[in-house]
Write a protein that holds these residues in place. Structure first.
Motif, PDB file in Angstrom:
ATOM      1  N   CYS A   1       0.846  -1.192   0.000  1.00  0.00           N
ATOM      2  CA  CYS A   1       0.000   0.000   0.000  1.00  0.00           C
ATOM      3  C   CYS A   1       0.885   1.246   0.000  1.00  0.00           C
ATOM      4  CB  CYS A   1      -0.890  -0.004   1.242  1.00  0.00           C
ATOM      5  SG  CYS A   1      -2.031   1.379   1.355  1.00  0.00           S
ATOM      6  N   PRO A   2       0.722   2.175  -0.951  1.00  0.00           N
ATOM      7  CA  PRO A   2       1.566   3.368  -1.002  1.00  0.00           C
ATOM      8  C   PRO A   2       1.493   4.151   0.303  1.00  0.00           C
ATOM      9  CG  PRO A   2       0.323   3.136  -3.031  1.00  0.00           C
ATOM     10  CD  PRO A   2      -0.243   2.131  -2.068  1.00  0.00           C
ATOM     11  N   THR A   3       2.606   4.241   0.988  1.00  0.00           N
ATOM     12  CA  THR A   3       2.677   4.887   2.294  1.00  0.00           C
ATOM     13  C   THR A   3       3.801   5.907   2.348  1.00  0.00           C
ATOM     14  OG1 THR A   3       1.919   2.794   3.271  1.00  0.00           O
ATOM     15  CG2 THR A   3       2.792   4.440   4.773  1.00  0.00           C
ATOM     16  N   VAL A   4       4.897   5.618   1.683  1.00  0.00           N
ATOM     17  CA  VAL A   4       6.064   6.501   1.667  1.00  0.00           C
ATOM     18  C   VAL A   4       5.765   7.733   0.816  1.00  0.00           C
ATOM     19  CG1 VAL A   4       8.495   6.669   0.995  1.00  0.00           C
ATOM     20  CG2 VAL A   4       7.612   4.545   1.993  1.00  0.00           C
ATOM     21  N   THR A   5       6.203   8.896   1.286  1.00  0.00           N
ATOM     22  CA  THR A   5       6.034  10.141   0.536  1.00  0.00           C
ATOM     23  C   THR A   5       7.408  10.728   0.195  1.00  0.00           C
ATOM     24  OG1 THR A   5       6.046  11.613   2.468  1.00  0.00           O
ATOM     25  CG2 THR A   5       3.943  10.571   1.891  1.00  0.00           C
ATOM     26  N   ASP A   6       7.393  11.843  -0.508  1.00  0.00           N
ATOM     27  CA  ASP A   6       8.637  12.512  -0.872  1.00  0.00           C
ATOM     28  C   ASP A   6       9.426  12.968   0.356  1.00  0.00           C
ATOM     29  OD1 ASP A   6       8.181  12.251  -3.592  1.00  0.00           O
ATOM     30  OD2 ASP A   6       7.093  14.136  -3.738  1.00  0.00           O
ATOM     31  N   THR A   7       8.741  13.170   1.470  1.00  0.00           N
ATOM     32  CA  THR A   7       9.405  13.702   2.665  1.00  0.00           C
ATOM     33  C   THR A   7       9.568  12.639   3.761  1.00  0.00           C
ATOM     34  OG1 THR A   7       7.278  14.464   3.558  1.00  0.00           O
ATOM     35  CG2 THR A   7       8.530  16.022   2.201  1.00  0.00           C
ATOM     36  N   SER A   8       9.284  11.399   3.461  1.00  0.00           N
ATOM     37  CA  SER A   8       9.377  10.349   4.482  1.00  0.00           C
ATOM     38  C   SER A   8      10.816  10.112   4.927  1.00  0.00           C
ATOM     39  CB  SER A   8       8.800   9.033   3.951  1.00  0.00           C
ATOM     40  OG  SER A   8       7.407   9.101   3.787  1.00  0.00           O
ATOM     41  N   ASP A   9      10.982   9.911   6.244  1.00  0.00           N
ATOM     42  CA  ASP A   9      12.263   9.472   6.782  1.00  0.00           C
ATOM     43  C   ASP A   9      12.425   7.981   6.489  1.00  0.00           C
ATOM     44  OD1 ASP A   9      12.217  11.993   7.840  1.00  0.00           O
ATOM     45  OD2 ASP A   9      12.036  11.351   9.926  1.00  0.00           O
TER      46      ASP A   9
ATOM     47  N   LYS B   1      19.227  13.731   0.547  1.00  0.00           N
ATOM     48  CA  LYS B   1      18.397  14.848   1.018  1.00  0.00           C
ATOM     49  C   LYS B   1      17.177  14.351   1.811  1.00  0.00           C
ATOM     50  CE  LYS B   1      19.713  18.068  -2.647  1.00  0.00           C
ATOM     51  NZ  LYS B   1      20.790  17.217  -3.218  1.00  0.00           N
ATOM     52  N   THR B   2      17.423  13.378   2.661  1.00  0.00           N
ATOM     53  CA  THR B   2      16.363  12.896   3.542  1.00  0.00           C
ATOM     54  C   THR B   2      16.977  12.575   4.890  1.00  0.00           C
ATOM     55  OG1 THR B   2      14.516  11.339   3.743  1.00  0.00           O
ATOM     56  CG2 THR B   2      16.574  10.470   2.849  1.00  0.00           C
ATOM     57  N   ARG B   3      16.191  11.973   5.775  1.00  0.00           N
ATOM     58  CA  ARG B   3      16.654  11.701   7.129  1.00  0.00           C
ATOM     59  C   ARG B   3      16.583  10.203   7.416  1.00  0.00           C
ATOM     60  NH1 ARG B   3      13.517  15.961   6.892  1.00  0.00           N
ATOM     61  NH2 ARG B   3      11.677  14.664   7.313  1.00  0.00           N
ATOM     62  N   ILE B   4      17.422   9.766   8.366  1.00  0.00           N
ATOM     63  CA  ILE B   4      17.432   8.374   8.765  1.00  0.00           C
ATOM     64  C   ILE B   4      17.396   8.302  10.290  1.00  0.00           C
ATOM     65  CG2 ILE B   4      19.960   8.179   8.810  1.00  0.00           C
ATOM     66  CD1 ILE B   4      19.583   5.333   7.625  1.00  0.00           C
ATOM     67  N   ASP B   5      16.606   7.383  10.803  1.00  0.00           N
ATOM     68  CA  ASP B   5      16.512   7.183  12.248  1.00  0.00           C
ATOM     69  C   ASP B   5      16.733   5.702  12.527  1.00  0.00           C
ATOM     70  OD1 ASP B   5      15.855   7.837  15.030  1.00  0.00           O
ATOM     71  OD2 ASP B   5      14.069   6.644  14.662  1.00  0.00           O
ATOM     72  N   VAL B   6      17.736   5.387  13.334  1.00  0.00           N
ATOM     73  CA  VAL B   6      18.084   3.996  13.628  1.00  0.00           C
ATOM     74  C   VAL B   6      17.826   3.701  15.094  1.00  0.00           C
ATOM     75  CG1 VAL B   6      19.872   2.229  13.538  1.00  0.00           C
ATOM     76  CG2 VAL B   6      19.880   4.102  11.867  1.00  0.00           C
ATOM     77  N   GLN B   7      17.005   2.692  15.349  1.00  0.00           N
ATOM     78  CA  GLN B   7      16.760   2.218  16.702  1.00  0.00           C
ATOM     79  C   GLN B   7      17.560   0.937  16.924  1.00  0.00           C
ATOM     80  OE1 GLN B   7      14.701   3.631  19.268  1.00  0.00           O
ATOM     81  NE2 GLN B   7      14.949   5.360  17.861  1.00  0.00           N
ATOM     82  N   ILE B   8      18.372   0.926  17.961  1.00  0.00           N
ATOM     83  CA  ILE B   8      19.147  -0.251  18.318  1.00  0.00           C
ATOM     84  C   ILE B   8      18.349  -1.068  19.331  1.00  0.00           C
ATOM     85  CG2 ILE B   8      21.309  -1.129  19.263  1.00  0.00           C
ATOM     86  CD1 ILE B   8      21.697   0.342  16.663  1.00  0.00           C
ATOM     87  N   GLU B   9      18.084  -2.322  19.009  1.00  0.00           N
ATOM     88  CA  GLU B   9      17.306  -3.199  19.881  1.00  0.00           C
ATOM     89  C   GLU B   9      18.240  -4.105  20.677  1.00  0.00           C
ATOM     90  OE1 GLU B   9      14.012  -3.862  20.455  1.00  0.00           O
ATOM     91  OE2 GLU B   9      13.141  -2.329  19.153  1.00  0.00           O
ATOM     92  N   THR B  10      18.050  -4.114  21.990  1.00  0.00           N
ATOM     93  CA  THR B  10      18.758  -5.044  22.857  1.00  0.00           C
ATOM     94  C   THR B  10      17.720  -5.925  23.545  1.00  0.00           C
ATOM     95  OG1 THR B  10      18.691  -3.808  24.947  1.00  0.00           O
ATOM     96  CG2 THR B  10      20.344  -3.129  23.316  1.00  0.00           C
ATOM     97  N   CYS B  11      18.161  -6.838  24.373  1.00  0.00           N
ATOM     98  CA  CYS B  11      17.209  -7.664  25.116  1.00  0.00           C
ATOM     99  C   CYS B  11      16.479  -6.847  26.174  1.00  0.00           C
ATOM    100  CB  CYS B  11      17.918  -8.857  25.758  1.00  0.00           C
ATOM    101  SG  CYS B  11      19.256  -8.378  26.890  1.00  0.00           S
ATOM    102  N   GLU B  12      16.957  -5.631  26.455  1.00  0.00           N
ATOM    103  CA  GLU B  12      16.363  -4.775  27.473  1.00  0.00           C
ATOM    104  C   GLU B  12      15.371  -3.763  26.901  1.00  0.00           C
ATOM    105  OE1 GLU B  12      16.868  -4.960  30.683  1.00  0.00           O
ATOM    106  OE2 GLU B  12      18.632  -6.233  30.884  1.00  0.00           O
TER     107      GLU B  12
END
Length: 212
Positions: A126-134, A165-176
């Protein structure tokens, strides 16, 4: 369902899934368009799964619970990184960035994959991503990650995002729980850890008992 689920996994619901209680009107239409929900970080003593439902706009978000019997498919971020967007959508910045950072993330040695709007579109079609999506990423790090390695990884990913010309957000998952790579890469002694018990300030996100 076949396996345990983790936060950020996308679940495809079966056609027999009952309506969500107290849900706003847009929820039914959203699930009819794309019967997928995302796993939230929460506990339930009755064995239900905490899920989130997204609508057509950012303001449409609804949290609820689902019985595992209604789950037909589980798509983790690690699975979704192997999927390709529709050819008519591949030129969007978030998808192009995903292709660029793949070798960077692979070289880390950690399991990883897309979440957020990119993950949802890859799962549902389903189209969800836009031109400004991170571009939102999840990286599994069961073992401690040094600050120096985290900084190198963050710098490389940030440079790629800047190029597109966009942004990236990285979540690091641990067992906690999970924490932001950007925050961890800085020199501060503490980091905000998101867990099923809530958000806490910790010195070591692999040992959440060591709080500030």
């Amino acid at each position: 369902m076949g396996r345990a689920v983790s936060p950020h996994d996308l679940l495809r619901l079966g056609p027999d899934t009952p309506a969500f209680a107290d849900a706003p009107a847009w929820v039914a239409a959203s699930l009819e368009r794309a019967p997928f929900v995302v796993v939230r970080r929460a506990y339930d003593l009755e064995g239900r799964i905490a899920v989130g439902i997204r609508g057509a706009v950012r303001s449409e978000r609804f949290g609820s619970w689902i019985d595992p019997v209604h789950v037909r498919e589980v798509l983790s971020p690690e699975v979704l990184r192997m999927k390709k967007p529709c050819s008519t959508r591949a030129a969007l910045a978030a998808f192009r960035l995903l292709g660029t950072i793949t070798p960077i993330c692979d070289s880390s040695g950690y399991a990883w994959g897309p979440a957020g709007s990119v993950g949802f579109e890859l799962a549902s079609g389903c189209p969800t991503v836009t031109d400004t999506s991170d571009l939102d990423l999840v990286m599994r790090a069961p073992e401690p990650l040094s600050r120096s390695i985290a900084k190198k990884l963050f710098d490389a990913l940030s440079a790629a995002a800047l190029e597109h010309k966009t942004r990236i957000d990285v979540q690091i998952e641990t067992c906690e729980g999970a924490f932001s790579l950007a925050e961890f890469a800085r020199s501060g002694a503490h980091v905000m850890l998101r867990s099923a018990d809530g958000v806490k300030l910790v010195t070591d996100p692999w040992q959440a008992s060591r709080t500030a």
